[in-house]
Design a protein around this motif. Structure first.
Motif, mmCIF file in Angstrom:
data_model
loop_
_atom_site.group_PDB
_atom_site.id
_atom_site.type_symbol
_atom_site.label_atom_id
_atom_site.label_comp_id
_atom_site.label_asym_id
_atom_site.label_seq_id
_atom_site.Cartn_x
_atom_site.Cartn_y
_atom_site.Cartn_z
ATOM 1 N N ARG A 212 0.844 -1.271 -0.036
ATOM 2 C CA ARG A 212 -0.026 0.057 0.123
ATOM 3 C C ARG A 212 0.706 1.199 0.006
ATOM 4 O O ARG A 212 0.491 2.229 0.683
ATOM 5 C CB ARG A 212 -0.810 -0.101 1.165
ATOM 6 N N ALA A 213 1.909 1.224 -0.579
ATOM 7 C CA ALA A 213 2.999 2.342 -0.723
ATOM 8 C C ALA A 213 2.345 3.635 -1.157
ATOM 9 O O ALA A 213 2.599 4.852 -0.491
ATOM 10 C CB ALA A 213 4.028 1.798 -1.672
ATOM 11 N N GLU A 214 1.417 3.626 -2.127
ATOM 12 C CA GLU A 214 0.852 5.179 -2.603
ATOM 13 C C GLU A 214 -0.059 5.392 -1.660
ATOM 14 O O GLU A 214 -0.019 6.719 -1.313
ATOM 15 C CB GLU A 214 0.301 4.760 -4.108
ATOM 16 N N GLY A 215 -1.035 4.484 -1.080
ATOM 17 C CA GLY A 215 -1.829 5.024 0.023
ATOM 18 C C GLY A 215 -1.033 5.864 1.011
ATOM 19 O O GLY A 215 -1.544 6.633 1.589
ATOM 20 N N MET A 216 -0.249 4.825 1.569
ATOM 21 C CA MET A 216 0.383 5.405 2.905
ATOM 22 C C MET A 216 1.254 6.639 2.644
ATOM 23 O O MET A 216 1.029 7.419 3.449
ATOM 24 C CB MET A 216 1.287 4.270 3.547
ATOM 25 N N ALA A 217 1.735 6.742 1.599
ATOM 26 C CA ALA A 217 2.734 7.877 1.126
ATOM 27 C C ALA A 217 1.572 9.273 1.084
ATOM 28 O O ALA A 217 1.988 10.279 1.597
ATOM 29 C CB ALA A 217 3.436 7.737 -0.158
ATOM 30 N N TYR A 218 0.521 9.061 0.505
ATOM 31 C CA TYR A 218 -0.459 10.154 0.435
ATOM 32 C C TYR A 218 -0.800 10.253 1.743
ATOM 33 O O TYR A 218 -1.242 11.749 1.998
ATOM 34 C CB TYR A 218 -1.700 9.613 -0.609
ATOM 35 N N LEU A 219 -1.510 9.437 2.510
ATOM 36 C CA LEU A 219 -1.850 9.890 4.047
ATOM 37 C C LEU A 219 -0.712 10.646 4.701
ATOM 38 O O LEU A 219 -1.051 11.664 5.343
ATOM 39 C CB LEU A 219 -2.265 8.633 4.819
ATOM 40 N N THR A 220 0.372 10.327 4.573
ATOM 41 C CA THR A 220 1.689 10.937 5.310
ATOM 42 C C THR A 220 1.711 12.312 4.810
ATOM 43 O O THR A 220 1.815 13.291 5.632
ATOM 44 C CB THR A 220 2.799 10.206 4.995
ATOM 45 N N LYS A 221 1.620 12.545 3.582
ATOM 46 C CA LYS A 221 1.705 13.982 3.064
ATOM 47 C C LYS A 221 0.462 14.821 3.571
ATOM 48 O O LYS A 221 0.811 16.010 4.105
ATOM 49 C CB LYS A 221 1.394 13.860 1.405
ATOM 50 N N LEU A 222 -0.436 14.468 3.622
ATOM 51 C CA LEU A 222 -1.792 15.021 4.264
ATOM 52 C C LEU A 222 -1.568 15.283 5.711
ATOM 53 O O LEU A 222 -2.014 16.341 6.071
ATOM 54 C CB LEU A 222 -3.252 14.204 3.977
ATOM 55 N N SER A 223 -1.068 14.118 6.157
ATOM 56 C CA SER A 223 -1.153 14.427 7.822
ATOM 57 C C SER A 223 0.133 15.408 8.006
ATOM 58 O O SER A 223 -0.169 15.927 9.213
ATOM 59 C CB SER A 223 -0.682 13.097 8.389
ATOM 60 N N LEU A 224 1.071 15.172 7.302
ATOM 61 C CA LEU A 224 2.163 16.402 7.727
ATOM 62 C C LEU A 224 1.512 17.769 7.568
ATOM 63 O O LEU A 224 1.974 18.697 8.160
ATOM 64 C CB LEU A 224 3.316 16.142 6.913
ATOM 65 N N ALA A 225 0.727 17.955 6.489
ATOM 66 C CA ALA A 225 0.355 19.503 6.351
ATOM 67 C C ALA A 225 -0.908 19.713 7.324
ATOM 68 O O ALA A 225 -0.833 21.011 7.530
ATOM 69 C CB ALA A 225 -0.363 19.456 4.975
ATOM 70 N N ASP A 226 -1.696 18.855 7.713
ATOM 71 C CA ASP A 226 -2.788 18.883 8.565
ATOM 72 C C ASP A 226 -3.003 17.867 9.808
ATOM 73 O O ASP A 226 -3.724 16.869 9.551
ATOM 74 C CB ASP A 226 -4.114 18.862 7.606
ATOM 75 N N PRO A 227 -2.074 17.949 10.693
ATOM 76 C CA PRO A 227 -2.114 16.866 11.648
ATOM 77 C C PRO A 227 -3.731 17.464 12.582
ATOM 78 O O PRO A 227 -3.978 18.069 12.587
ATOM 79 C CB PRO A 227 -1.083 17.076 12.562
#
Length: 551
Positions: free
Chosen positions: A535-550
């Motif tokens: 699930r590399a693409e999914g986790m990378a995208y969640l991390t991107k959103l979480s870093l910007a909007d914790p």
């Protein structure tokens, strides 16, 4: 977050390792000396337990909602043969499960929120020390300090059987000392809001843990432990705590620990302690406690009864409420102990350069996702994720999650179960999303960032599955505290800083060029290596959103 652990299995595992509580303390019981006190322990076979030892002054009265104060020197005779109080536990609402949820899953979820059979009190800052029976003040044994999970809302040092771990460490030739600590929970330990931040009393539960580490440095030699060989270790909320201690004090462990073992917990996608969500929670607790008209609301909260404050806490979300894992009780950045939001801090600031182990269960989100079974459409799922987890992110950006985590139950969690366990049209999608959002993606970011700087070992637990929820959050505890292979790796890591040896299956270091996970399986092979690329693409995208909007 743990949840408390797989208590039903744990209780079964320890049924044969019971201790007969003596009605009187006999002189034949082992003793040690702390300051001017004689401490009486409880022997059983190859180990001795010293239970309920205070490591800080009771945080009651005016010491409520304040930083922990060191315990006074010990004196007199201390009977350390029974558990000390556990900290005040939030009361959870009942989860209405569908009739097609298998009984083992229902029992597991009940075990999540079943407290230990130990009195609850605000006077709860105590720890247990379990040692080999032949340990003495010159033994200099490695020390494993256990921090329990429970979502920072529930949990106790009386649940997991550390005596099993110590007995096993003796059997495999790597004897260790086990320490299990209590820490304040929910509003007693993790109250947020601007008032709390300004007073410097945020994240008190983490400060409790830190005070316990200092106690270990001062006293563990008397039990046979080596203060220079301490591994801090936890599961879920306990593992998150371990990771945050690695980030605290600009990454300087201050000599308190030399290694870390984290089961299902890493620096979380959480924000600041004075964000609007936590401020509204603080305001609600103040109102429910009758302190709204007070000039100093924090001082007023120190004067209300425990029952009143607990009743106010019980009106706030838990991890089994509709908000699920977005509770107000995660540690969050306070500008002091936690300088910045944890994931941002990971990328921008130093982290303790020590050997670590970090891993996950395969189905991390399956146990958390029952409170939203009423969400049945793609639109409802999207609205929920946007409003609950990514409030400051555009709806269009959040919508991409629908493609990365599709509603097809065969692709959801519990994984590899086809269309089975589809309790609602969105359950398995929610389970997959939440498991990656709060557990898998943060762990991957953590180990990837540290792997080129220090020894990192990572694992995936796909065993001890529960019918209906799979290898759910906390299921590995049955192995760690049951004398299984993961427990053996943990013991060797605590003793030698390397989990390998004794002819065990080789666990390679994790690197970004070869991100290998030691994988534990219910089927043969029991152990194998898999790549940390799922699930590399999914986790990378969640991390991107979480870093910007914790959160």
């Amino acid at each position: 977050m743990t949840l408390m652990g797989f208590q039903l299995l744990i209780l079964a595992l320890t049924a044969g390792f019971a201790f007969a509580a003596p009605t009187t303390v006999r002189q034949t019981h082992p003793t040690i000396t702390l300051d001017d006190a004689t401490v009486i322990g409880q022997p059983n076979g190859t180990v001795v337990r010293y239970l309920g030892l205070p490591f800080a002054q009771p945080p009651v009265g005016d010491l409520r909602l304040r930083l922990p104060k060191p315990v006074s020197p010990f004196n007199g005779t201390i009977n350390a043969t029974t558990f000390g109080n556990q900290c005040i536990q939030q009361i959870f609402p009942a989860v209405d499960l569908p009739s097609d949820v298998p009984a083992p899953a229902s029992e597991y979820l009940t075990a999540f929120v079943t407290p230990a059979d130990v009195p609850q009190s605000e006077d709860c800052l105590n720890l247990n020390v379990i040692v080999p029976a032949d340990a003495h003040s010159k033994s200099k044994l490695p020390v494993a300090v256990w921090i329990y999970g429970g979502g920072f809302e529930i949990g106790s040092n009386a649940i997991e059987p550390g005596e099993v771990v110590v007995a096993r460490s003796i059997e495999i030739g790597h004897p260790i000392v086990y320490v299990a600590i209590n820490y304040r929970l929910s509003a007693f330990g993790f109250l947020g809001g601007s008032e709390v931040k300004e007073a410097g009393v945020a994240n008190l539960g983490l400060h409790d843990q830190r005070e316990a580490f200092r106690w270990v440095q001062k006293y563990i030699s008397a039990f046979g432990g080596d203060p220079e060989k301490v591994m801090i270790w936890g599961e879920s909320a306990g593992a998150i705590s371990v990771a945050l201690h690695m980030q605290a004090n600009a990454g300087d462990p201050q000599g308190l620990f030399r290694a870390a073992f984290m089961e299902s917990g890493s620096p979380t996608p959480s924000g600041t302690v004075d964000n609007p969500y936590l401020q509204s929670t603080y305001d609600q607790i103040v109102a429910d406690s009758g302190c709204s008209n007070a000039t100093d609301t924090l001082a007023c909260l120190r004067t209300v009864s425990t029952d009143v404050l607990l009743a106010a806490v019980d009106n706030t979300p838990s991890f089994l409420s509709f908000q699920q894992i977005n509770t107000p009780w995660f540690p969050r950045a306070d500008g002091a102990l936690i300088s910045n939001p944890p994931e941002q801090q990971l990328l921008s600031g130093p982290t303790a350069n020590i050997p670590i182990v970090s891993g996950n269960d395969q189905d991390e989100g399956s146990a958390f996702s029952f409170p939203t079974l009423n969400l049945t459409t793609d639109e409802e799922f999207l609205d929920y994720v946007h409003s609950n987890y990514y409030r400051n992110t555009s709806r269009e950006a959040v919508e991409k999650i629908l493609d990365l985590y599709p509603s097809d139950p065969a692709l959801g969690s519990p994984y590899n179960t086809g269309d089975n366990f589809t309790y609602s049209p969105q359950y398995k999608r929610m389970s997959a999303f939440q498991g990656d959002f709060i557990e898998q993606a943060p762990r991957r970011l953590f180990v990837q960032h540290l792997a080129e700087k220090q020894p990192v070992y990572a694992y995936l637990s796909n065993f001890h599955k529960v019918d209906g929820i799979g290898a759910a959050h906390g299921t590995e505890l049955a192995d760690v505290f049951g004398g299984g292979p993961m427990g053996d790796y943990l013991i060797r890591f605590a003793a030698t800083l390397n989990p390998n040896g004794d002819g065990a299956f080789e666990w390679p270091r994790y690197t970004n060029s070869s991100p290998l996970l030691l994988t534990f399986n219910d089927v043969q092979p029991e152990l194998n290596l898999t790549m940390d690329t799922y699930r590399a693409e999914g986790m990378a995208y969640l991390t991107k959103l979480s870093l910007a909007d914790p959160i």
